[in-house]
Write an enzyme that holds these catalytic residues in place. Structure first.
Site, PDB file in Angstrom:
ATOM      1  N   LYS A 145      40.012  29.198  36.048  1.00 39.74           N
ATOM      2  CA  LYS A 145      41.305  28.540  36.277  1.00 39.74           C
ATOM      3  C   LYS A 145      41.628  28.445  37.778  1.00 39.74           C
ATOM      4  CE  LYS A 145      43.714  31.440  33.649  1.00 39.74           C
ATOM      5  NZ  LYS A 145      42.671  32.372  33.222  1.00 39.74           N
ATOM      6  N   ARG A 181      32.895  39.145  40.040  1.00 39.05           N
ATOM      7  CA  ARG A 181      34.035  38.876  40.919  1.00 39.05           C
ATOM      8  C   ARG A 181      34.604  40.187  41.461  1.00 39.05           C
ATOM      9  NH1 ARG A 181      39.083  35.530  38.527  1.00 39.05           N
ATOM     10  NH2 ARG A 181      39.686  37.514  37.660  1.00 39.05           N
ATOM     11  N   ARG A 221      42.238  43.095  28.641  1.00 44.02           N
ATOM     12  CA  ARG A 221      42.803  41.790  29.018  1.00 44.02           C
ATOM     13  C   ARG A 221      42.435  40.736  27.979  1.00 44.02           C
ATOM     14  NH1 ARG A 221      40.465  41.414  34.859  1.00 44.02           N
ATOM     15  NH2 ARG A 221      41.463  39.371  34.993  1.00 44.02           N
ATOM     16  N   ARG A 263      51.755  32.829  29.311  1.00 44.93           N
ATOM     17  CA  ARG A 263      50.824  33.733  28.627  1.00 44.93           C
ATOM     18  C   ARG A 263      51.306  34.098  27.226  1.00 44.93           C
ATOM     19  NH1 ARG A 263      47.407  34.884  33.151  1.00 44.93           N
ATOM     20  NH2 ARG A 263      46.435  36.904  32.849  1.00 44.93           N
ATOM     21  N   ARG A 292      39.629  43.386  43.227  1.00 45.48           N
ATOM     22  CA  ARG A 292      40.621  43.510  42.150  1.00 45.48           C
ATOM     23  C   ARG A 292      40.234  44.643  41.222  1.00 45.48           C
ATOM     24  NH1 ARG A 292      42.406  37.879  39.421  1.00 45.48           N
ATOM     25  NH2 ARG A 292      42.885  39.389  37.798  1.00 45.48           N
TER      26      ARG A 292
HETATM   27  O1  C5P Z   1      46.279  35.446  35.865  1.00 43.49           O
HETATM   28  P1  C5P Z   1      45.496  36.640  36.317  1.00 43.49           P
HETATM   29  O2  C5P Z   1      44.258  36.846  35.508  1.00 43.49           O
HETATM   30  O3  C5P Z   1      45.257  36.667  37.783  1.00 43.49           O
HETATM   31  O4  C5P Z   1      46.439  37.896  35.993  1.00 43.49           O
HETATM   32  C1  C5P Z   1      46.067  39.206  36.324  1.00 43.49           C
HETATM   33  C2  C5P Z   1      46.994  40.174  35.621  1.00 43.49           C
HETATM   34  O5  C5P Z   1      48.347  39.915  36.007  1.00 43.49           O
HETATM   35  C3  C5P Z   1      47.007  40.091  34.113  1.00 43.49           C
HETATM   36  O6  C5P Z   1      45.947  40.809  33.518  1.00 43.49           O
HETATM   37  C4  C5P Z   1      48.358  40.698  33.786  1.00 43.49           C
HETATM   38  O7  C5P Z   1      48.345  42.100  33.917  1.00 43.49           O
HETATM   39  C5  C5P Z   1      49.214  40.131  34.905  1.00 43.49           C
HETATM   40  N1  C5P Z   1      49.855  38.851  34.514  1.00 43.49           N
HETATM   41  C6  C5P Z   1      50.855  38.863  33.574  1.00 43.49           C
HETATM   42  N2  C5P Z   1      51.492  37.721  33.198  1.00 43.49           N
HETATM   43  C7  C5P Z   1      51.141  36.544  33.753  1.00 43.49           C
HETATM   44  C8  C5P Z   1      50.107  36.498  34.705  1.00 43.49           C
HETATM   45  C9  C5P Z   1      49.468  37.676  35.061  1.00 43.49           C
HETATM   46  O8  C5P Z   1      51.183  39.933  33.044  1.00 43.49           O
HETATM   47  N3  C5P Z   1      51.786  35.409  33.381  1.00 43.49           N
HETATM   48 MG    MG Z   2      43.156  33.461  38.431  1.00 39.72          MG
END
Ligand code: C5P
Ligand code: MG
Length: 202
Positions: free
Chosen positions: A24, A138, A156, A99, A144
């Site tokens: 993404k 990554r 996740r 989400r 991260r």
């Molecule tokens: O979108 P990304 O994978 O970078 O998000 C990393 C973490 O940030 C997720 O695993 C979650 O803990 C948190 N997150 C969230 N709600 C979102 C976006 C990210 O809780 N809308």
């Molecule tokens: Mg991302």
């Protein structure tokens, strides 16, 4: 009423949908350049808050490090702020948001306040084994923490499966969901995304 319809057509609002590691962020970078959109990556915003040591960032840290989702009200408030601060955008690309169903409903309301709506939802489809490989790779360079531990990564996916995947149905019901093969060359995937976007623009 006519004016509202005109306004609705002015903004191009995309959701880039898909599990962690689907690409993404990578595709967003290319899409914002081509379509002149404002990029909202809620993950990036949360990590920036955490790095700055804000109250929001400290709260988010507990969830991020466990691979859990941050509560809806927190994320929705953050997106609302971002959109209000970018009111002159030609459109938004939502990366990692919404989400959950309540987040999607809140987004509809926010866009309605802009006299706008979601144009299309592009779902990057990649199977889990490939995703785990990508995320661990990554993690070696991104720093991260949530990319470095396989248990957190699996958590996740669990969150994605339970809370996020139902959004594919939510947007399919509105005829806005398009699935795109997310494995292969970055430029070929990008071309395929552009074709779907251009079809919406016609
Ligand atoms: O979108 P990304 O994978 O970078 O998000 C990393 C973490 O940030 C997720 O695993 C979650 O803990 C948190 N997150 C969230 N709600 C979102 C976006 C990210 O809780 N809308
Ligand atoms: Mg991302």
């Amino acid at each position: 009423m006519k004016l509202l319809i005109c306004d609705t057509l002015i903004m191009l609002n995309l959701i880039l949908f898909g599990p962690p590691g689907a690409g993404k962020g990578t595709q967003s970078e290319k899409l914002i350049a081509k379509y002149n959109l404002s990029h909202i990556s809620t993950g990036d915003l949360l990590r920036a808050e955490r790095a700055a040591g804000t109250e929001l960032g400290n709260l988010a840290n507990d969830y991020i490090s466990k691979g859990e989702l941050v509560p809806d009200s927190v994320v929705i408030g953050m997106v609302k702020n971002f959109m209000l601060n970018h009111g002159d955008a030609a459109g938004f690309i939502f990366d990692g948001f919404p989400r959950t169903i309540p987040q999607a409903e809140a987004l509809d309301t926010m866009l309605h306040d802009f006299s706008s709506s979601i144009s299309v939802v592009l779902g990057l489809e990649v199977e889990e084994d490939e995703l785990v490989k990508r995320l661990l790779l990554r993690g070696q360079s991104s720093g991260r923490v949530d990319d470095q531990d396989e248990n957190t990564i699996r958590n996740r996916f669990q969150e994605y499966q339970n809370k996020t995947l139902p959004l594919a149905g939510f947007y399919s019901n509105q005829n806005k969901y398009v699935g795109v093969q997310g494995i292969g060359e970055i430029d070929l995937i990008f071309n395929s995304l552009c074709q779907h976007i251009d079809a919406v623009l016609q």
